[in-house]
Design a protein around this motif. Structure first.
Motif, PDB file in Angstrom:
ATOM      1  N   LEU A 206       0.840  -1.192   0.000  1.00  0.00           N
ATOM      2  CA  LEU A 206       0.000   0.000   0.000  1.00  0.00           C
ATOM      3  C   LEU A 206       0.880   1.248   0.000  1.00  0.00           C
ATOM      4  CD1 LEU A 206      -3.012   0.430   0.053  1.00  0.00           C
ATOM      5  CD2 LEU A 206      -2.894   0.640   2.528  1.00  0.00           C
ATOM      6  N   ALA A 207       1.873   1.236   0.884  1.00  0.00           N
ATOM      7  CA  ALA A 207       2.752   2.404   1.008  1.00  0.00           C
ATOM      8  C   ALA A 207       3.532   2.627  -0.281  1.00  0.00           C
ATOM      9  CB  ALA A 207       3.700   2.216   2.182  1.00  0.00           C
ATOM     10  N   LEU A 208       4.154   1.553  -0.781  1.00  0.00           N
ATOM     11  CA  LEU A 208       5.017   1.729  -1.947  1.00  0.00           C
ATOM     12  C   LEU A 208       4.219   1.953  -3.224  1.00  0.00           C
ATOM     13  CD1 LEU A 208       7.941  -0.784  -1.434  1.00  0.00           C
ATOM     14  CD2 LEU A 208       7.793   1.617  -0.834  1.00  0.00           C
ATOM     15  N   SER A 209       3.070   1.284  -3.362  1.00  0.00           N
ATOM     16  CA  SER A 209       2.348   1.497  -4.621  1.00  0.00           C
ATOM     17  C   SER A 209       1.754   2.889  -4.683  1.00  0.00           C
ATOM     18  CB  SER A 209       1.257   0.467  -4.910  1.00  0.00           C
ATOM     19  OG  SER A 209       1.334  -0.609  -4.096  1.00  0.00           O
TER      20      SER A 209
ATOM     21  N   ALA B 104       1.808   7.421  -7.644  1.00  0.00           N
ATOM     22  CA  ALA B 104       1.822   8.886  -7.643  1.00  0.00           C
ATOM     23  C   ALA B 104       2.958   9.398  -8.517  1.00  0.00           C
ATOM     24  CB  ALA B 104       1.958   9.407  -6.223  1.00  0.00           C
ATOM     25  N   GLN B 105       4.108   8.715  -8.422  1.00  0.00           N
ATOM     26  CA  GLN B 105       5.247   9.154  -9.224  1.00  0.00           C
ATOM     27  C   GLN B 105       4.985   8.951 -10.710  1.00  0.00           C
ATOM     28  OE1 GLN B 105       8.613   7.328  -7.415  1.00  0.00           O
ATOM     29  NE2 GLN B 105       9.165   9.280  -6.496  1.00  0.00           N
ATOM     30  N   THR B 106       4.430   7.779 -11.037  1.00  0.00           N
ATOM     31  CA  THR B 106       4.108   7.496 -12.430  1.00  0.00           C
ATOM     32  C   THR B 106       3.097   8.518 -12.939  1.00  0.00           C
ATOM     33  OG1 THR B 106       4.527   5.169 -12.109  1.00  0.00           O
ATOM     34  CG2 THR B 106       3.181   5.743 -13.995  1.00  0.00           C
ATOM     35  N   ALA B 107       2.096   8.802 -12.099  1.00  0.00           N
ATOM     36  CA  ALA B 107       1.064   9.748 -12.507  1.00  0.00           C
ATOM     37  C   ALA B 107       1.665  11.142 -12.700  1.00  0.00           C
ATOM     38  CB  ALA B 107      -0.042   9.796 -11.470  1.00  0.00           C
ATOM     39  N   LYS B 108       2.583  11.486 -11.816  1.00  0.00           N
ATOM     40  CA  LYS B 108       3.232  12.792 -11.911  1.00  0.00           C
ATOM     41  C   LYS B 108       3.985  12.893 -13.241  1.00  0.00           C
ATOM     42  CE  LYS B 108       6.637  13.892  -9.076  1.00  0.00           C
ATOM     43  NZ  LYS B 108       7.228  14.044  -7.747  1.00  0.00           N
ATOM     44  N   TYR B 109       4.680  11.816 -13.568  1.00  0.00           N
ATOM     45  CA  TYR B 109       5.405  11.783 -14.827  1.00  0.00           C
ATOM     46  C   TYR B 109       4.423  11.899 -15.985  1.00  0.00           C
ATOM     47  CZ  TYR B 109       8.129  10.053 -18.735  1.00  0.00           C
ATOM     48  OH  TYR B 109       8.728   9.931 -19.953  1.00  0.00           O
TER      49      TYR B 109
ATOM     50  N   VAL C  57       5.484  -4.999  -9.111  1.00  0.00           N
ATOM     51  CA  VAL C  57       4.601  -5.722 -10.032  1.00  0.00           C
ATOM     52  C   VAL C  57       3.264  -4.986 -10.172  1.00  0.00           C
ATOM     53  CG1 VAL C  57       3.313  -7.869 -10.376  1.00  0.00           C
ATOM     54  CG2 VAL C  57       5.682  -7.952  -9.584  1.00  0.00           C
ATOM     55  N   ALA C  58       2.722  -4.545  -9.030  1.00  0.00           N
ATOM     56  CA  ALA C  58       1.441  -3.825  -9.060  1.00  0.00           C
ATOM     57  C   ALA C  58       1.556  -2.578  -9.924  1.00  0.00           C
ATOM     58  CB  ALA C  58       1.013  -3.452  -7.643  1.00  0.00           C
ATOM     59  N   LEU C  59       2.676  -1.916  -9.773  1.00  0.00           N
ATOM     60  CA  LEU C  59       2.912  -0.683 -10.518  1.00  0.00           C
ATOM     61  C   LEU C  59       2.967  -0.966 -12.019  1.00  0.00           C
ATOM     62  CD1 LEU C  59       3.383   2.150  -9.725  1.00  0.00           C
ATOM     63  CD2 LEU C  59       5.829   1.735  -9.758  1.00  0.00           C
ATOM     64  N   LEU C  60       3.664  -2.066 -12.354  1.00  0.00           N
ATOM     65  CA  LEU C  60       3.758  -2.441 -13.765  1.00  0.00           C
ATOM     66  C   LEU C  60       2.374  -2.738 -14.324  1.00  0.00           C
ATOM     67  CD1 LEU C  60       6.935  -4.681 -13.933  1.00  0.00           C
ATOM     68  CD2 LEU C  60       6.539  -2.508 -15.088  1.00  0.00           C
ATOM     69  N   ILE C  61       1.575  -3.452 -13.533  1.00  0.00           N
ATOM     70  CA  ILE C  61       0.236  -3.813 -14.001  1.00  0.00           C
ATOM     71  C   ILE C  61      -0.590  -2.553 -14.234  1.00  0.00           C
ATOM     72  CG2 ILE C  61      -1.921  -4.952 -13.347  1.00  0.00           C
ATOM     73  CD1 ILE C  61      -0.197  -7.068 -11.946  1.00  0.00           C
ATOM     74  N   VAL C  62      -0.549  -1.642 -13.267  1.00  0.00           N
ATOM     75  CA  VAL C  62      -1.311  -0.399 -13.425  1.00  0.00           C
ATOM     76  C   VAL C  62      -0.820   0.366 -14.652  1.00  0.00           C
ATOM     77  CG1 VAL C  62      -1.773   1.864 -12.417  1.00  0.00           C
ATOM     78  CG2 VAL C  62      -1.879  -0.168 -10.990  1.00  0.00           C
ATOM     79  N   ALA C  63       0.508   0.459 -14.786  1.00  0.00           N
ATOM     80  CA  ALA C  63       1.062   1.228 -15.899  1.00  0.00           C
ATOM     81  C   ALA C  63       0.673   0.601 -17.234  1.00  0.00           C
ATOM     82  CB  ALA C  63       2.583   1.308 -15.763  1.00  0.00           C
TER      83      ALA C  63
ATOM     84  N   GLN D 176       3.716   5.255 -19.133  1.00  0.00           N
ATOM     85  CA  GLN D 176       5.132   4.936 -19.045  1.00  0.00           C
ATOM     86  C   GLN D 176       5.422   4.695 -17.558  1.00  0.00           C
ATOM     87  OE1 GLN D 176       7.866   5.371 -21.409  1.00  0.00           O
ATOM     88  NE2 GLN D 176       9.166   4.628 -19.766  1.00  0.00           N
ATOM     89  N   PRO D 177       5.725   3.439 -17.145  1.00  0.00           N
ATOM     90  CA  PRO D 177       5.945   3.217 -15.716  1.00  0.00           C
ATOM     91  C   PRO D 177       7.231   3.889 -15.235  1.00  0.00           C
ATOM     92  CG  PRO D 177       6.398   1.224 -16.946  1.00  0.00           C
ATOM     93  CD  PRO D 177       5.952   2.237 -17.941  1.00  0.00           C
ATOM     94  N   VAL D 178       7.166   4.529 -14.097  1.00  0.00           N
ATOM     95  CA  VAL D 178       8.360   5.110 -13.502  1.00  0.00           C
ATOM     96  C   VAL D 178       8.708   4.233 -12.321  1.00  0.00           C
ATOM     97  CG1 VAL D 178       9.356   7.156 -12.450  1.00  0.00           C
ATOM     98  CG2 VAL D 178       7.543   7.381 -14.138  1.00  0.00           C
ATOM     99  N   ILE D 179       9.714   3.366 -12.501  1.00  0.00           N
ATOM    100  CA  ILE D 179      10.042   2.456 -11.410  1.00  0.00           C
ATOM    101  C   ILE D 179      11.338   2.899 -10.770  1.00  0.00           C
ATOM    102  CG2 ILE D 179      10.624   0.079 -10.819  1.00  0.00           C
ATOM    103  CD1 ILE D 179       8.451  -0.762 -12.674  1.00  0.00           C
ATOM    104  N   ASP D 180      11.208   3.272  -9.533  1.00  0.00           N
ATOM    105  CA  ASP D 180      12.354   3.740  -8.785  1.00  0.00           C
ATOM    106  C   ASP D 180      12.899   2.533  -8.034  1.00  0.00           C
ATOM    107  OD1 ASP D 180      14.144   4.932  -7.210  1.00  0.00           O
ATOM    108  OD2 ASP D 180      12.836   6.600  -6.597  1.00  0.00           O
ATOM    109  N   LEU D 181      14.104   2.110  -8.394  1.00  0.00           N
ATOM    110  CA  LEU D 181      14.630   0.889  -7.769  1.00  0.00           C
ATOM    111  C   LEU D 181      14.909   1.069  -6.283  1.00  0.00           C
ATOM    112  CD1 LEU D 181      16.791  -0.798 -10.507  1.00  0.00           C
ATOM    113  CD2 LEU D 181      14.595  -1.488  -9.560  1.00  0.00           C
ATOM    114  N   ARG D 182      14.934   2.323  -5.840  1.00  0.00           N
ATOM    115  CA  ARG D 182      15.107   2.545  -4.408  1.00  0.00           C
ATOM    116  C   ARG D 182      13.914   2.016  -3.622  1.00  0.00           C
ATOM    117  NH1 ARG D 182      16.470   8.768  -4.589  1.00  0.00           N
ATOM    118  NH2 ARG D 182      14.774   8.514  -6.061  1.00  0.00           N
ATOM    119  N   MET D 183      12.811   1.710  -4.337  1.00  0.00           N
ATOM    120  CA  MET D 183      11.638   1.153  -3.668  1.00  0.00           C
ATOM    121  C   MET D 183      11.963  -0.171  -2.985  1.00  0.00           C
ATOM    122  SD  MET D 183       8.548   1.967  -6.255  1.00  0.00           S
ATOM    123  CE  MET D 183       7.448   0.706  -5.653  1.00  0.00           C
TER     124      MET D 183
END
Ligand code: ADP
Ligand code: MG
Length: 656
Positions: free
Chosen positions: A301-304, A309-314, A604-610, A616-623
């Motif tokens: 929940l926290a990370l997605s 939000a980051q992907t949406a911002k982008y 994975v959730a982020l990829l699915i949403v994107a 364009q998924p923005v995946i921050d590996l620091r996650m």
């Protein structure tokens, strides 16, 4: 060599009517004694045994172990003394059903600073002593009652402690199993261990050297030692001689450093405890999985939220770049017309002006637009007229973001002087028929071929409600209100193009021209980002707090469900601190595991949403490390209350 002296000890339980469970009881127990404690139910036998085992303290009176009064001892000293002196056997065994017989016995050594290999060897030896060497690998839950009690005895004796206390050890067993248990107790006693056994069974009591009767909390000794010759037995070695590493706490003065060192657990003990924690997590996978799931959900929940939000911002800035950010407009408005009409005439007719604009680096497409007054138009010479605004354009641009046109069968590549484009809204207002019929439009008494329908005009939507002609023709039939150029630039080039466009268009009158360009994207982003970040952090914090609350709750109920097990560990010599550490370590491991799964899950959730949103998924590996850190924090915070509860468990109450 252990002597136990209870002197006028009473135990009063607080209740509406206080219960005097033990009434001025006195008893001396010497090393090697075999004492049977008899009496009716509720007489106070268990209370007596718990006090002897240091699991409970007398309300009044004294209890001396080897001549030392136990009353002044702190919990830590009591735990150490309990750990080094007593083995305890309960009527209801208190084994961990999911763990093997061997692992159960090893718990008896867990708080003795014995390394894992040695603990295993000694536990195996103890199992062989009670005749269960072959059953070492069987989960305690699958053993028979008699076998379970033998495992419990092995657990109580494996540390080689001098005193064994057994509270109705045969109470739940058939007579054959009872006999086997009594044989074991006898043989232990024969090798020098003090045995104190509470029993209802006269046959069992008859085998003891001393028989003590308890009635209404009062003690009376009925039988005197016939078998027990304590001194003779003391010389014989106990079957489980103490290991060298098992040392009583250093009583003499310690230096600061030594004290700090002694507070740290020896490595061997840490390894044994880690093994214990891993076993307790893996032998009950269902419970562990439920707890891990809580962490996973909270971390996801926290990370997605953060990631989405980051992907949406982008996405927002990408959308911004794609349209608004790529448009520059230059214009001369009505107010400036009088003084610059000669410039206007020039700008509108000068073909070089558009060529100069197209030559600016970063310009992709450009279209000159002149806005004129409204003019009556009709579909035929006789049809009623409808007013529509007239626009003149320099060229039909290639770029659909400037002008989107659906061509009619008449078609065009560049608009001819006898052709018009009609805005889609204007077309319906004027009642223009189907495009297949190649309709014509009468403007200012002249027919024009309709070459196409303007369906969208980027930043100039008014074109969809007007009639578009070539600039030269429009100027001849209408009154010019303003003129300008719409320019499409490459992403990021807007600022640069805006600076030179006016001069390129009309070097002479550049001052009278206004330029409209998007705000600097970086400053725009700076103004958006703090608010987005606040929302994002709030969501993440809420998710984390909820996760901690839920896990804390779950951990606390898990501790509650394990009260018996934790109390048993206290009886085996654990200090409250050991239990707090056990719970925290379990929680920490659950947190780390949940954090890792949650971090991967949220990617994975982020990829699915994107993918489903075609973003364009923005995946921050620091996650990934962030997820683990959040998991650890979650685990540790959640364990605070549960660990506190675990440390406060009263063994005597919990083990009834
Ligand atoms: P026994 O083991 O001989 O059956 P116990 O020592 O368990 O007896 O109990 C002695 C008396 O103390 C009983 O009357 C019992 O109800 C009472 N008692 C035991 N524990 C508590 C307690 N925690 N609170 C109140 N009364 C208790
Ligand atoms: Mg009892």
């Amino acid at each position: 060599m252990t002597t136990l002296v209870l002197d006028h000890a009473s135990r009063v339980y607080d209740a509406a009517v206080p219960v005097i469970a033990l009434d001025r009881a006195s008893i001396n127990i010497l090393q090697g004694d075999f004492v049977a404690i008899e009496g009716p139910s509720g007489a106070g036998k268990s209370t007596l045994l718990n006090i002897l085992a240091l699991l409970d303290v007398p309300t009044t009176g004294t209890y001396l172990i080897n001549g030392v009064d136990t009353a002044g001892m702190r919990e830590k000293e009591l735990a150490t003394l309990r750990c080094e002196t007593f083995g305890f056997v309960f009527q209801s065994f208190h084994l961990l059903p999911h763990r093997t017989a061997l692992d159960n016995v090893m718990i008896g050594l867990l708080y003795h600073n014995v390394d894992v290999a040695e603990a295993m060897a000694r536990a195996q030896q103890a199992l062989e002593f009670v005749g269960l060497g072959e059953r070492a690998g069987v989960p305690a839950g699958s053993l028979s009652g008699g076998e379970r009690q033998r495992v419990a005895i092995a657990r109580a004796v494996c540390a080689g402690n001098p005193v064994l206390l057994a509270d109705e050890p045969t109470g739940n067993l058939d007579s054959a199993s009872s006999t086997a248990i009594m044989d074991i107790l006898e043989s232990l006693n024969a090798s020098g261990t003090t045995v104190v056994v509470v029993t209802h069974d006269p046959a069992v009591a008859a085998r003891a050297g001393r028989r003590v009767r308890v009635v209404d909390g009062r003690l009376s000794e009925t039988g005197v030692a016939t078998v027990s010759s304590a001194d003779a037995k003391r010389a014989t070695a106990a079957p489980f001689a103490r290991a060298e590493s098992v040392a009583l706490p250093v009583q003499e003065k310690q230096t600061q450093a030594a004290r700090r060192r002694s507070r740290r657990l020896p490595l061997v003990a840490r390894r044994a405890m880690l093994r214990d924690v891993l076993l307790s997590l893996t032998t009950e996978p269902g419970r562990t999985a439920r707890l891990v799931a809580v962490v996973v959900l909270s971390i996801m929940l926290a990370l997605s939220t953060m990631g989405i939000a980051q992907t949406a911002k982008y996405q927002v800035s990408a959308a911004f770049d794609a349209t608004r950010n790529r448009r520059v407009a230059i214009a001369v408005d009505t107010g400036a017309l009088d003084s610059t009409s000669s410039m206007l005439a020039l700008a509108v007719t000068d073909p070089e002006a558009m060529t100069r604009i197209r030559a600016i680096p970063g310009v992709q497409d450009a279209m000159g637009i002149t806005t004129l007054s409204e003019i009556p138009a009709a579909t035929s010479a006789y049809a009623p007229t409808t007013d529509a605004r007239l626009f003149g354009i320099s060229t039909v641009p290639d770029s659909s973001t400037l002008l989107e046109v659906t061509a009619t069968p008449v078609g065009f590549s560049q608009l001819e002087d006898d052709q018009v484009l009609i805005g889609s809204t204007a077309a319906s207002r004027l009642g223009i028929g189907p495009l297949e019929a190649s309709p014509t439009l009468w403007v200012a008494g002249r027919p024009y071929e309709i070459a196409g329908v303007v369906t969208s005009a980027g930043m100039r939507p008014e074109l969809t409600d007007g009639i578009v002609l070539t600039q030269a023709r429009a100027r001849d039939i209408g009154e010019v209100e303003s003129t300008g150029v719409e320019i499409q630039v490459r992403a990021g080039a807007a600022g640069q193009v805006a600076r030179v466009a006016a001069v390129a268009w009309s070097p002479e009158y550049a001052d009278a021209v206004t330029t409209d360009a998007p705000p600097d994207p970086s400053s725009l982003r700076e103004s958006i980002e703090p608010s987005v970040n606040t929302v994002l952090l709030t969501l993440t914090a809420v998710a984390t707090v909820v996760g901690v609350a839920v896990l804390s709750n779950a951990m606390t109920s898990a501790v509650q469900a394990r009260t018996g097990e934790l109390a048993l560990r206290r009886a085996m010599g654990a200090r409250p601190r050991n239990l707090r550490r056990l719970v925290s370590l379990e929680s920490l491991l659950i947190g780390i595991t949940g954090g890792m799964i949650g971090a991967v899950g949220s990617v994975v959730a982020l990829l699915i949403v994107a993918i489903t949103q075609q973003w364009q998924p923005v995946i921050d590996l620091r996650m990934l490390p962030l997820g683990i850190v959040l998991g650890i924090a979650n685990g540790l915070l959640s364990s605070l209350w549960a660990a506190h509860r675990a440390g406060r468990i009263q063994p005597a109450q919990a083990l009834r």
